[in-house]
Design a protein around this motif. Sequence first.
Motif, PDB file in Angstrom:
ATOM      1  N   ARG A  18       0.833  -1.203   0.000  1.00 18.12           N
ATOM      2  CA  ARG A  18       0.000   0.000   0.000  1.00 18.12           C
ATOM      3  C   ARG A  18       0.863   1.247   0.000  1.00 18.12           C
ATOM      4  NH1 ARG A  18      -0.902   3.778   3.312  1.00 18.12           N
ATOM      5  NH2 ARG A  18      -2.793   5.001   3.317  1.00 18.12           N
ATOM      6  N   GLU A  19       1.840   1.298   0.907  1.00 12.70           N
ATOM      7  CA  GLU A  19       2.708   2.461   0.997  1.00 12.70           C
ATOM      8  C   GLU A  19       3.475   2.674  -0.307  1.00 12.70           C
ATOM      9  OE1 GLU A  19       5.217   1.757   4.365  1.00 12.70           O
ATOM     10  OE2 GLU A  19       3.665   2.339   5.794  1.00 12.70           O
ATOM     11  N   TYR A  20       4.029   1.598  -0.850  1.00 11.81           N
ATOM     12  CA  TYR A  20       4.818   1.674  -2.072  1.00 11.81           C
ATOM     13  C   TYR A  20       3.959   2.169  -3.239  1.00 11.81           C
ATOM     14  CZ  TYR A  20       8.366   0.130  -5.453  1.00 11.81           C
ATOM     15  OH  TYR A  20       9.312   0.077  -6.438  1.00 11.81           O
ATOM     16  N   SER A  21       2.761   1.623  -3.358  1.00 11.43           N
ATOM     17  CA  SER A  21       1.856   2.029  -4.447  1.00 11.43           C
ATOM     18  C   SER A  21       1.484   3.503  -4.343  1.00 11.43           C
ATOM     19  CB  SER A  21       0.594   1.177  -4.446  1.00 11.43           C
ATOM     20  OG  SER A  21       0.910  -0.166  -4.660  1.00 11.43           O
ATOM     21  N   LEU A  22       1.062   3.932  -3.150  1.00 10.32           N
ATOM     22  CA  LEU A  22       0.700   5.332  -2.953  1.00 10.32           C
ATOM     23  C   LEU A  22       1.905   6.251  -3.144  1.00 10.32           C
ATOM     24  CD1 LEU A  22      -1.705   5.214   0.108  1.00 10.32           C
ATOM     25  CD2 LEU A  22      -2.267   5.872  -2.230  1.00 10.32           C
ATOM     26  N   TYR A  23       3.037   5.839  -2.620  1.00 15.99           N
ATOM     27  CA  TYR A  23       4.258   6.631  -2.732  1.00 15.99           C
ATOM     28  C   TYR A  23       4.586   6.890  -4.198  1.00 15.99           C
ATOM     29  CZ  TYR A  23       9.045   8.127  -1.807  1.00 15.99           C
ATOM     30  OH  TYR A  23      10.207   8.839  -1.751  1.00 15.99           O
ATOM     31  N   PHE A  24       4.579   5.848  -4.998  1.00 13.98           N
ATOM     32  CA  PHE A  24       4.924   6.034  -6.396  1.00 13.98           C
ATOM     33  C   PHE A  24       3.818   6.710  -7.190  1.00 13.98           C
ATOM     34  CE2 PHE A  24       8.514   3.552  -5.177  1.00 13.98           C
ATOM     35  CZ  PHE A  24       9.524   4.211  -5.863  1.00 13.98           C
ATOM     36  N   TYR A  39       2.720  12.598   1.192  1.00 17.30           N
ATOM     37  CA  TYR A  39       3.321  11.496   1.957  1.00 17.30           C
ATOM     38  C   TYR A  39       2.809  11.523   3.389  1.00 17.30           C
ATOM     39  CZ  TYR A  39       7.025  11.375  -1.649  1.00 17.30           C
ATOM     40  OH  TYR A  39       7.741  11.311  -2.804  1.00 17.30           O
ATOM     41  N   ARG A  40       2.837  12.706   3.964  1.00 19.50           N
ATOM     42  CA  ARG A  40       2.418  12.845   5.360  1.00 19.50           C
ATOM     43  C   ARG A  40       0.928  12.543   5.527  1.00 19.50           C
ATOM     44  NH1 ARG A  40       4.505  16.590   9.783  1.00 19.50           N
ATOM     45  NH2 ARG A  40       2.708  16.755  11.125  1.00 19.50           N
ATOM     46  N   ARG A  41       0.149  12.927   4.572  1.00 21.64           N
ATOM     47  CA  ARG A  41      -1.310  12.775   4.665  1.00 21.64           C
ATOM     48  C   ARG A  41      -1.794  11.380   4.275  1.00 21.64           C
ATOM     49  NH1 ARG A  41      -5.916  12.218   5.657  1.00 21.64           N
ATOM     50  NH2 ARG A  41      -7.675  13.426   4.935  1.00 21.64           N
ATOM     51  N   PHE A  42      -1.180  10.772   3.249  1.00 23.85           N
ATOM     52  CA  PHE A  42      -1.732   9.539   2.707  1.00 23.85           C
ATOM     53  C   PHE A  42      -0.820   8.318   2.774  1.00 23.85           C
ATOM     54  CE2 PHE A  42      -3.811  12.971   0.291  1.00 23.85           C
ATOM     55  CZ  PHE A  42      -5.133  12.723   0.656  1.00 23.85           C
ATOM     56  N   VAL A  43       0.489   8.499   2.729  1.00 21.60           N
ATOM     57  CA  VAL A  43       1.377   7.344   2.601  1.00 21.60           C
ATOM     58  C   VAL A  43       1.834   6.844   3.957  1.00 21.60           C
ATOM     59  CG1 VAL A  43       3.495   6.442   1.570  1.00 21.60           C
ATOM     60  CG2 VAL A  43       2.133   8.126   0.325  1.00 21.60           C
ATOM     61  N   PHE A  44       2.559   7.669   4.691  1.00 20.52           N
ATOM     62  CA  PHE A  44       3.088   7.268   5.996  1.00 20.52           C
ATOM     63  C   PHE A  44       2.156   7.832   7.065  1.00 20.52           C
ATOM     64  CE2 PHE A  44       6.875   7.832   3.197  1.00 20.52           C
ATOM     65  CZ  PHE A  44       7.099   6.486   2.989  1.00 20.52           C
ATOM     66  N   VAL A  45       1.005   7.197   7.206  1.00 24.67           N
ATOM     67  CA  VAL A  45      -0.084   7.729   8.021  1.00 24.67           C
ATOM     68  C   VAL A  45       0.064   7.358   9.489  1.00 24.67           C
ATOM     69  CG1 VAL A  45      -1.717   7.749   6.115  1.00 24.67           C
ATOM     70  CG2 VAL A  45      -1.524   5.723   7.521  1.00 24.67           C
ATOM     71  N   GLY A  46      -0.670   8.081  10.277  1.00 22.87           N
ATOM     72  CA  GLY A  46      -0.834   7.767  11.679  1.00 22.87           C
ATOM     73  C   GLY A  46       0.431   7.798  12.504  1.00 22.87           C
ATOM     74  N   PRO A  47       0.416   8.550  13.578  1.00 24.81           N
ATOM     75  CA  PRO A  47       1.577   8.584  14.450  1.00 24.81           C
ATOM     76  C   PRO A  47       1.722   7.268  15.212  1.00 24.81           C
ATOM     77  CG  PRO A  47      -0.210   9.809  15.436  1.00 24.81           C
ATOM     78  CD  PRO A  47      -0.666   9.396  14.052  1.00 24.81           C
ATOM     79  N   PHE A  84       4.235  19.343  -2.992  1.00 24.18           N
ATOM     80  CA  PHE A  84       3.115  18.422  -3.156  1.00 24.18           C
ATOM     81  C   PHE A  84       3.415  17.074  -2.501  1.00 24.18           C
ATOM     82  CE2 PHE A  84       1.373  14.795  -5.422  1.00 24.18           C
ATOM     83  CZ  PHE A  84       0.024  14.989  -5.182  1.00 24.18           C
ATOM     84  N   ARG A  85       4.614  16.526  -2.731  1.00 25.67           N
ATOM     85  CA  ARG A  85       4.964  15.207  -2.189  1.00 25.67           C
ATOM     86  C   ARG A  85       5.017  15.214  -0.674  1.00 25.67           C
ATOM     87  NH1 ARG A  85       8.111  15.012  -6.979  1.00 25.67           N
ATOM     88  NH2 ARG A  85       9.862  15.970  -5.897  1.00 25.67           N
ATOM     89  N   PHE A  86       5.590  16.245  -0.063  1.00 24.62           N
ATOM     90  CA  PHE A  86       5.642  16.301   1.396  1.00 24.62           C
ATOM     91  C   PHE A  86       4.244  16.228   1.978  1.00 24.62           C
ATOM     92  CE2 PHE A  86       5.611  18.548   5.462  1.00 24.62           C
ATOM     93  CZ  PHE A  86       6.531  17.783   6.159  1.00 24.62           C
TER      94      PHE A  86
END
Length: 146
Positions: free
Chosen positions: A64-70, A125-133, A120-122
């Motif tokens: 999931r992370e890889y797909s969203l990241y790319f 990434y923060r909002r959708f890829v590497f989620v949740g503290p 845009f990427r910052f």
Amino acid sequence: MGKFGIVGGVSYLVDFLLFNLAVYAWGFEQLAGKTFSTAIAATVAFVGNRFWTWRHRERSGMAREYSLYFFFNAVGLGIALACLAVSHYGLGSIWPRVFRSVAADNISANLVGTMLGTLFRFWSYRRFVFVGPAAQDAPDIITKGD
């Protein structure tokens, strides 16, 4: 933000060097060279961001992370390609000696395009890829005496 900046700086150098090698040493067309350099730099950035910048964030699945990241990197690449295309092909057709130069290509693709794409990427990434503290990032609840 500091770790993101360091990972971004290393990735930027990879992108910048590969773009210039691809276009001016290996004969790639400008947009193809930028696509090539950004794909390699995005891979470097993914590893750095996943395992250093946001290593403390809960994992939501590598696929999931890889797909969203790319996906978001592809959008960022589109921003850089648009800047390069407007400069090199649009303005370059009017004033080719200025806008079809090494300096103009680097300014449009690697400064303006990368800056706008990075913003845009910052956010994405923060909002959708590497989620949740992670649990240790959660604020402490302060209670007053009973």
